[in-house]
Write a protein that holds these residues in place. Sequence first.
Motif, PDB file in Angstrom:
ATOM      1  N   ASP A 151       0.826  -1.200   0.000  1.00 25.94           N
ATOM      2  CA  ASP A 151       0.000   0.000   0.000  1.00 25.94           C
ATOM      3  C   ASP A 151       0.864   1.255   0.000  1.00 25.94           C
ATOM      4  N   PHE A 152       1.959   1.195   0.762  1.00 23.13           N
ATOM      5  CA  PHE A 152       2.864   2.347   0.798  1.00 23.13           C
ATOM      6  C   PHE A 152       3.483   2.596  -0.579  1.00 23.13           C
ATOM      7  N   VAL A 153       3.979   1.542  -1.216  1.00 26.11           N
ATOM      8  CA  VAL A 153       4.564   1.696  -2.550  1.00 26.11           C
ATOM      9  C   VAL A 153       3.534   2.254  -3.518  1.00 26.11           C
ATOM     10  N   ALA A 154       2.320   1.724  -3.457  1.00 21.73           N
ATOM     11  CA  ALA A 154       1.272   2.209  -4.351  1.00 21.73           C
ATOM     12  C   ALA A 154       0.992   3.688  -4.136  1.00 21.73           C
ATOM     13  N   SER A 155       1.074   4.127  -2.891  1.00 18.23           N
ATOM     14  CA  SER A 155       0.785   5.533  -2.583  1.00 18.23           C
ATOM     15  C   SER A 155       1.810   6.487  -3.182  1.00 18.23           C
ATOM     16  N   LEU A 156       2.970   5.969  -3.587  1.00 15.89           N
ATOM     17  CA  LEU A 156       4.015   6.814  -4.148  1.00 15.89           C
ATOM     18  C   LEU A 156       3.749   7.196  -5.605  1.00 15.89           C
ATOM     19  N   TRP A 157       2.922   6.405  -6.275  1.00 11.91           N
ATOM     20  CA  TRP A 157       2.758   6.625  -7.715  1.00 11.91           C
ATOM     21  C   TRP A 157       2.273   8.026  -8.069  1.00 11.91           C
ATOM     22  N   PRO A 158       1.257   8.594  -7.419  1.00 13.83           N
ATOM     23  CA  PRO A 158       0.832   9.950  -7.812  1.00 13.83           C
ATOM     24  C   PRO A 158       1.962  10.969  -7.707  1.00 13.83           C
ATOM     25  N   MET A 159       2.782  10.880  -6.674  1.00 13.95           N
ATOM     26  CA  MET A 159       3.896  11.822  -6.526  1.00 13.95           C
ATOM     27  C   MET A 159       4.953  11.588  -7.599  1.00 13.95           C
ATOM     28  N   ALA A 160       5.260  10.315  -7.879  1.00  7.88           N
ATOM     29  CA  ALA A 160       6.242  10.006  -8.914  1.00  7.88           C
ATOM     30  C   ALA A 160       5.763  10.494 -10.280  1.00  7.88           C
ATOM     31  N   GLU A 161       4.488  10.295 -10.554  1.00  9.59           N
ATOM     32  CA  GLU A 161       3.924  10.744 -11.836  1.00  9.59           C
ATOM     33  C   GLU A 161       4.045  12.252 -11.974  1.00  9.59           C
ATOM     34  N   THR A 162       3.795  12.986 -10.891  1.00 10.64           N
ATOM     35  CA  THR A 162       3.920  14.441 -10.916  1.00 10.64           C
ATOM     36  C   THR A 162       5.340  14.872 -11.268  1.00 10.64           C
ATOM     37  N   LEU A 163       6.318  14.067 -10.867  1.00  6.80           N
ATOM     38  CA  LEU A 163       7.723  14.386 -11.137  1.00  6.80           C
ATOM     39  C   LEU A 163       8.173  13.963 -12.531  1.00  6.80           C
ATOM     40  N   GLY A 164       7.268  13.400 -13.314  1.00  8.25           N
ATOM     41  CA  GLY A 164       7.610  13.009 -14.678  1.00  8.25           C
ATOM     42  C   GLY A 164       8.050  11.573 -14.841  1.00  8.25           C
ATOM     43  N   LYS A 179       7.518   7.805 -15.607  1.00 12.91           N
ATOM     44  CA  LYS A 179       6.543   7.021 -16.364  1.00 12.91           C
ATOM     45  C   LYS A 179       6.144   5.767 -15.587  1.00 12.91           C
ATOM     46  N   ARG A 180       4.949   5.276 -15.884  1.00 11.63           N
ATOM     47  CA  ARG A 180       4.456   4.098 -15.180  1.00 11.63           C
ATOM     48  C   ARG A 180       5.380   2.893 -15.362  1.00 11.63           C
ATOM     49  N   GLN A 181       5.901   2.734 -16.571  1.00 10.17           N
ATOM     50  CA  GLN A 181       6.792   1.606 -16.842  1.00 10.17           C
ATOM     51  C   GLN A 181       8.043   1.693 -15.973  1.00 10.17           C
ATOM     52  N   THR A 182       8.606   2.890 -15.834  1.00  8.99           N
ATOM     53  CA  THR A 182       9.790   3.085 -14.994  1.00  8.99           C
ATOM     54  C   THR A 182       9.470   2.759 -13.540  1.00  8.99           C
ATOM     55  N   PHE A 183       8.321   3.215 -13.081  1.00 11.47           N
ATOM     56  CA  PHE A 183       7.892   2.964 -11.699  1.00 11.47           C
ATOM     57  C   PHE A 183       7.769   1.467 -11.433  1.00 11.47           C
ATOM     58  N   ASP A 184       7.092   0.772 -12.325  1.00 10.75           N
ATOM     59  CA  ASP A 184       6.886  -0.661 -12.132  1.00 10.75           C
ATOM     60  C   ASP A 184       8.203  -1.435 -12.185  1.00 10.75           C
ATOM     61  N   ARG A 185       9.088  -1.066 -13.098  1.00 13.69           N
ATOM     62  CA  ARG A 185      10.397  -1.729 -13.180  1.00 13.69           C
ATOM     63  C   ARG A 185      11.218  -1.479 -11.926  1.00 13.69           C
ATOM     64  N   ALA A 186      11.119  -0.287 -11.384  1.00 15.78           N
ATOM     65  CA  ALA A 186      11.894   0.052 -10.194  1.00 15.78           C
ATOM     66  C   ALA A 186      11.509  -0.815  -9.003  1.00 15.78           C
ATOM     67  N   PHE A 187      10.208  -1.118  -8.875  1.00 10.67           N
ATOM     68  CA  PHE A 187       9.725  -1.850  -7.712  1.00 10.67           C
ATOM     69  C   PHE A 187       9.506  -3.337  -7.973  1.00 10.67           C
ATOM     70  N   ALA A 188       9.887  -3.805  -9.144  1.00  9.11           N
ATOM     71  CA  ALA A 188       9.710  -5.222  -9.452  1.00  9.11           C
ATOM     72  C   ALA A 188      10.506  -6.087  -8.480  1.00  9.11           C
ATOM     73  N   GLY A 189       9.805  -6.934  -7.731  1.00 12.50           N
ATOM     74  CA  GLY A 189      10.465  -7.827  -6.783  1.00 12.50           C
ATOM     75  C   GLY A 189      10.919  -7.174  -5.497  1.00 12.50           C
ATOM     76  N   VAL A 190      10.630  -5.907  -5.296  1.00 14.50           N
ATOM     77  CA  VAL A 190      11.094  -5.184  -4.117  1.00 14.50           C
ATOM     78  C   VAL A 190      10.194  -5.482  -2.919  1.00 14.50           C
ATOM     79  N   THR A 191      10.800  -5.896  -1.824  1.00 15.02           N
ATOM     80  CA  THR A 191      10.071  -6.166  -0.586  1.00 15.02           C
ATOM     81  C   THR A 191      10.720  -5.402   0.564  1.00 15.02           C
ATOM     82  N   TYR A 192      10.017  -5.311   1.646  1.00 16.04           N
ATOM     83  CA  TYR A 192      10.533  -4.643   2.841  1.00 16.04           C
ATOM     84  C   TYR A 192      11.687  -5.445   3.432  1.00 16.04           C
ATOM     85  N   ASP A 193      12.742  -4.737   3.852  1.00 14.86           N
ATOM     86  CA  ASP A 193      13.921  -5.403   4.418  1.00 14.86           C
ATOM     87  C   ASP A 193      14.157  -4.890   5.838  1.00 14.86           C
ATOM     88  N   PRO A 194      13.795  -5.663   6.858  1.00 15.60           N
ATOM     89  CA  PRO A 194      13.987  -5.209   8.241  1.00 15.60           C
ATOM     90  C   PRO A 194      15.457  -5.049   8.616  1.00 15.60           C
TER      91      PRO A 194
END
Length: 419
Positions: free
Chosen positions: A51-64, A66-81
């Motif tokens: 949910d946190f990662v998803a919440s970042l998309w509107p801000m990232a989009e405002t900064l220019g 692209k959706r493809q870049t966003f999805d590639r950046a977070f592909a396989g990314v999980t929280y690391d304690p």
Amino acid sequence: MPHDGIRGAPFRRGFRVFVWASAILTLSGVFAFAAPASTYKPSPRDRAFADFVASLWPMAETLGVKRQTFDRAFAGVTYDPKIVAETTRQAEFTAPIWDYVGIALAPDRIGRGRDKARAAASWLEKANRIYGVDAGILMGIWGLETDYGASPGTFDVVRSLASLAFVHYRGAYFRDELLNALTILEEGDIAPRAMVGSWAGAMGQTQFMPSSFVAYAVDFDGGGRRDIWSNEADAIGSTANFLALNGWARDLPWGFEVALPKGFVLADADSATAAPFASLAARGVVRADGKPLPPAGDGRLFMPAGLKGPIFLVTKNFDVIRAYNSSTAYALGVALLGDVIAGGTGLVASWPRAGAVLTPNEVRDLQVRLKKMGYDPGEVDGMVGDALRSAVRKYQERNGLPPDGYADLGLVKRIEAGR
């Protein structure tokens, strides 16, 4: 690594609400689970992180971004304690300064630095010509940050920043750094999984945070992209640009070790305010290496271990190094390492190792006591910084003690006794 000050650019707030199912659909490819979707049951923390990662998309989009870049950046990314656990370990703020500086000036680090300086001489000379920054300072930063590129870090920067941002470590700072990282990926200087660095997200051979990369990174060799990871020229040029734009003064030293004459009347102002070199020379202050003080420029006394340890006269360029990393131990380590690589002889005075160093709990208690007495020691955090040194100097001066700003057990006991 320029990441101690909070430099994240302001970003438009406004979080979009996503339920778990829609988050998984919208962030297609972001999380790769080993089990089939029909049998995998994400934990509450996994859901919250998604949910946190998803919440970042509107801000990232405002900064220019692209959706493809966003999805590639977070592909396989999980929280690391384990990343979050690293936040409690910061040697430059907790180790005795002589231990930190000793590690910085290790003979093998000096030897490798001299070899690297010869190999990169043309880029160091170009950086000095364009930005006015001494080669020694650039070598000091390069050496302390990654051992001249040998240890740049292997952490996935996106994962590190997302993990720290998810737990709100340092407020919105790491969230903003994460958004800056996304803009770097959008601009194509580096691929997502090749964007590696320290646990805190500092990247490349001289450990730039993403916001610093966006503001200061340069394509120093004209190769077509800003590559501070594998390109030494770009790392050197970018670091010099950072220092120059943060106020580095050409042809002014960072400072040097000095000796005070017998009977020198020390005042709080000697460490709080810069004075002309000429006026300090007139009071009998001399360089420890026997060289004359520069004919022009200003400096202030810096006594990281009090009057019993090495004493330095530092200039505004020392503060510029601290713009890279706010720790005074770090800045001193960089400066001294750079001097020795450039042919200097190192420290003349010895550190007062025999005295017991205050523990973080003792420092915290001292901060509380000084605050109750009307002084301003800064945040009660158990770390010795400028604010605490200033408060100690003011206490010392008010009580007839030499105001060197150094708090040892004797001073602590005096304060505890109400004297």
